[in-house]
Scaffold this active site. Structure first.
Site, mmCIF file in Angstrom:
data_model
loop_
_atom_site.group_PDB
_atom_site.id
_atom_site.type_symbol
_atom_site.label_atom_id
_atom_site.label_comp_id
_atom_site.label_asym_id
_atom_site.label_seq_id
_atom_site.Cartn_x
_atom_site.Cartn_y
_atom_site.Cartn_z
ATOM 1 N N CYS A 1 3.706 36.200 32.236
ATOM 2 C CA CYS A 1 2.545 35.314 32.398
ATOM 3 C C CYS A 1 2.490 34.732 33.814
ATOM 4 O O CYS A 1 2.297 35.491 34.761
ATOM 5 C CB CYS A 1 2.546 34.242 31.316
ATOM 6 N N HIS B 1 2.556 37.325 26.547
ATOM 7 C CA HIS B 1 3.858 36.770 26.192
ATOM 8 C C HIS B 1 4.539 37.653 25.159
ATOM 9 O O HIS B 1 4.294 37.514 23.962
ATOM 10 C CB HIS B 1 3.678 35.361 25.610
ATOM 11 N N GLU C 1 7.496 37.406 24.165
ATOM 12 C CA GLU C 1 8.370 36.558 23.347
ATOM 13 C C GLU C 1 7.575 35.812 22.283
ATOM 14 O O GLU C 1 8.155 35.152 21.421
ATOM 15 C CB GLU C 1 9.151 35.576 24.245
#
Lengths: 204, 251
Positions: free
Chosen positions: A82, A182, A184
């Site tokens: 990001c 993202h 994650e």
């Protein structure tokens, strides 16, 4: 086995990255210490917030030179997420024009489309341009950004995302690679992508 | 193509998850950590966890509990409840929250939203807009009706750097009788912010109706997940049938 260092420069989100690396059994620490960065086998630059604040924090924590040395000269693999990806660029414009790390030729500019909601927020599928990532073609990842990276060199582009028009979603140049989204936060497919990047780049 | 988001909203009273009807009469519906785990296993798009009594009871949200909830989640999580200052936001982001949801403080001191979004970035700052319809006019509701016009407040939040609006219909909350379509249509063309529509989802036809008659891109729900057999996957299948882009997670 060398550690993965999740670089902590005060721009949020390090806990989520660590959670995922722990789940994947990838040894890691959250740090900004020079010795940890030098000893690392793999670096992750996460980030949420404004470009200018991100660069300011990197400077305040004296991370710009050491990271540039490790990444550009030592060719240490680094994964940007990001804002982390955006900071790789030559320059950004949030909130005003400022220099980035300068590792990738491009600039970070605002998404301008009166027909669209800003930020680009939510799950969206990537359009993979390179066979390396064919397992991830059309998969949905979680995006949340108001600015995008406009690349100068199309060879750096691995995947785009469509939101009105195509925007940069994944980049790669030698030991640098990064995602606008993202991983994650993208559940199973995100975990799979992180595992892929790690085994492909960091375990060599 | 961007996918429609379906978000479970977990409302907490300081002890247990509860569900209200028109923002009154909370009844207990479960355990937050367990619920978060189930929703994560079901591959929900995102989750919002709100301590709805924190501001009223003048206390902060329990960070240890929030940490345990977030631990269950590998998708984005928004956390709200009793946020008063930048430190409160930082505490939540540090333990893994992706967004914070602010309501009471935004009403008391709108400038705080400018401060918060400048410091942390707009994308972390969601505003919970609780709206009550009084004789056809939409007002902000905050433990009681206020004289603040909902649209005015939303535009102010947009100007001050909010990243997202959680639009709650107080009238439809917990009634499981459909969404406030008029409210959504009234607001949506006037702001460029992403909007999560909340309040009234009770069965699949309500979602079909919402997405057929509006440009809604995200919906938050609670009652349907606690009181019926329907899951987020059922809602998504319904939306897929009417041609809407949805995400089905790999399990």
């Amino acid at each position: 086995m060398k550690n993965t260092v999740i670089i902590d420069y005060g721009m949020g989100n390090v806990a989520s990255v660590q959670k995922v690396l722990n789940f994947l059994n990838i040894p890691n620490i959250i740090s900004r210490k020079h010795e940890d960065i030098e000893d690392a086998g793999f670096l992750i630059l996460p980030g949420v917030g404004s470009f200018r604040q991100g660069m300011q924090n990197l400077r305040d924590y004296e991370l710009v030179d050491i990271l540039s040395n490790q990444v550009v000269h030592q060719k240490k693999p680094i994964f940007g997420i990001c804002l982390g990806m955006q900071l790789f660029a030559l320059e950004g414009t949030e909130p005003t024009l400022c220099n980035g790390l300068g590792w990738i030729k491009g600039r970070v500019i605002k998404i301008q489309d009166p027909k669209l909601r800003i930020p680009h927020l939510g799950w969206n599928n990537i359009i993979v341009k390179n066979d390396l990532l064919h397992d991830f073609q059309d998969q949905d990842f979680y995006f949340i950004h108001s600015y995008h990276l406009e690349l100068e060199d199309a060879n750096d582009l691995l995947a785009t995302v469509e939101y009105g028009r195509e925007y940069t979603a994944i980049i790669q140049r030698e030991n640098l690679f990064a995602t606008q989204f993202h991983p994650e936060k993208s559940q199973h497919i995100g975990l799979q992508l992180m595992r892929f990047f790690y085994s492909h780049y960091a375990e060599n | 193509m961007q996918k429609i988001r379906i978000l479970p909203i977990l409302t907490f009273n300081g002890f247990a998850l509860v569900k209200t009807k028109q923002f009154q009469n909370p009844r207990m519906v479960g355990n937050p950590v367990q619920s978060a785990r189930i929703f994560n296993n079901r591959g929900v798009d995102e989750l919002i966890f709100l301590d709805i009594m924190a501001s009223k009871q003048n206390r902060k949200i329990n960070l240890n509990l929030v940490r345990d909830v977030i631990k269950q989640c590998f998708m984005p999580v928004g956390i709200g409840g009793g946020i008063q200052n930048l430190e409160d936001i930082n505490d939540l982001l540090k333990i893994g929250a992706d967004k914070v949801v602010i309501k009471s403080r935004a009403i008391q001191n709108p400038k705080f939203i400018d401060e918060a979004s400048s410091f942390f970035g707009s994308q972390c700052i969601s505003i919970s807009i609780d709206v009550m319809n009084v004789d056809g006019i939409y007002y902000i509701y905050n433990h009681g009706i206020t004289d603040i016009l909902a649209l005015d407040f939303i535009l102010k939040m947009q100007d001050l750097g909010a990243g997202e609006i959680i639009l709650n219909s107080v009238n439809n909350d917990g009634m499981m009788d459909g969404f406030d379509i008029d409210l959504y249509n009234f607001i949506e063309s006037k702001t460029y912010l992403p909007i999560v529509m909340v309040g009234g989802g009770g069965d699949l036809t309500h979602y079909k109706n919402l997405f057929e008659t509006t440009n809604c891109e995200a919906v938050g729900s609670s009652s349907i997940f606690y009181f019926t057999q329907y899951t987020n996957a059922d809602i998504k299948l319904t939306l897929q049938e009417i041609g809407k882009p949805v995400r089905f997670s790999k399990q």
